[in-house]
Design an enzyme around this catalytic site. Sequence first.
Site, mmCIF file in Angstrom:
data_model
loop_
_atom_site.group_PDB
_atom_site.id
_atom_site.type_symbol
_atom_site.label_atom_id
_atom_site.label_comp_id
_atom_site.label_asym_id
_atom_site.label_seq_id
_atom_site.Cartn_x
_atom_site.Cartn_y
_atom_site.Cartn_z
ATOM 1 N N GLY A 10 0.774 -1.001 0.081
ATOM 2 C CA GLY A 10 -0.040 0.049 0.029
ATOM 3 C C GLY A 10 0.652 1.311 0.059
ATOM 4 C CD GLN A 11 -1.260 5.796 -2.841
ATOM 5 O OE1 GLN A 11 -0.854 6.729 -3.147
ATOM 6 N NE2 GLN A 11 -2.703 5.621 -2.869
ATOM 7 C CG ASP A 35 -5.234 -13.681 4.148
ATOM 8 O OD1 ASP A 35 -5.976 -12.910 4.052
ATOM 9 O OD2 ASP A 35 -5.348 -14.761 3.414
ATOM 10 C CG LEU A 36 -5.762 -7.672 7.121
ATOM 11 C CD1 LEU A 36 -6.185 -6.300 6.785
ATOM 12 C CD2 LEU A 36 -5.742 -8.085 8.316
ATOM 13 C CB ALA A 59 -7.711 -0.859 4.199
ATOM 14 C CE1 TYR A 124 -11.701 1.872 2.020
ATOM 15 C CE2 TYR A 124 -12.642 4.109 1.746
ATOM 16 C CZ TYR A 124 -11.600 3.086 2.302
ATOM 17 O OH TYR A 124 -10.541 3.765 2.502
ATOM 18 C CE LYS A 128 -10.250 2.501 6.408
ATOM 19 N NZ LYS A 128 -9.215 1.550 6.730
ATOM 20 C CD1 TRP A 149 -10.199 12.744 -1.199
ATOM 21 C CD2 TRP A 149 -9.721 14.640 -2.363
ATOM 22 N NE1 TRP A 149 -11.566 13.561 -1.469
ATOM 23 C CE2 TRP A 149 -11.144 14.603 -2.233
ATOM 24 C CE3 TRP A 149 -9.115 15.950 -2.937
ATOM 25 C CZ2 TRP A 149 -11.806 15.426 -3.002
ATOM 26 C CZ3 TRP A 149 -10.207 16.776 -3.702
ATOM 27 C CH2 TRP A 149 -11.486 16.689 -3.730
#
Length: 297
Positions: A10-11, A35-36, A59, A124, A128, A149
């Site tokens: 992920g970023q 492993d989620l 996520a 989504y 969260k 963003w």
Amino acid sequence: MRITVTGRSGQVVLSMLERAPSGTIVTAIGRPELDLERPETIAAAVTSSRPDVVVNAAAFTAVDLAESQEDLARQINGHSAGEVARAAAELGVPVIQVSTDYVFDGTLDRPYREDDPARPISAYGHSKLDGERAVAAATRDHAILRTAWVYSHYGKNFVRTMLRLAETRSEVGVVADQIGSPTGALDIADAIFAVARNLLDRRQDEALRGVFHMGARGEAVWADVAEAIFAEREAAGGAPVRVNRIGTSDYPTPATRPANSRLDCSKLAVIHGLELPRWQDALAPCVRRLLTNQLAG
């Protein structure tokens, strides 16, 4: 300081690995060890890395796909986030949960504060919010950081999409009726390290725990961001690209996006002493880095 962060690609994870301060060891854990989708793997994976702080950055982030795979999104972003926090609690260490502006419906005419009611309008967003509640229920020793963003030179994001489109188009239609604060993943990583240090150094300070908003300073609509990206590209020798400002209704998607994603980040500044850069100041070097990578590649 030893930080274990969930996810490997992920970023935010990759940005944390890049920006780890001297003396900080970042261990990224992911499949198959963690492993989620399989909650039974979480405790052992977190425990084996012997962390001082746990960061849950992994996520299900495919916002539109979540509409058709809501059960999976809520498993990964909700239930499993709680299991990560529970593992941290068993170890007696703080957990930092990365969350999102999508927990809000976007109808306010001002930036959202932490105490504003959460009313998600997408699968989504619901997933969260499930995660936030699961983390808070699992341990008091938590900081939930809502951001918005997110972009970087890693992974899939708006900046990379715009640069890709610019290679073959002279004009691009971009939504101009959604407002928010584009936030660089590198800045998010830096802030996470600072929050982690505060949580460790001031273990009894309850004010440091809870929910915080963490976004870049300033605001923009997506069309503004696109224009800034194309201006950097043109300054580097690229051909001009025109932005046609369109409405959300002109670009329908399976998931409904909040029209207002602005986050009031004053609590983070007051409590944790953190203020992220202006979105323009963080965006420009990211674009230049991506353009350099394009030329090199």
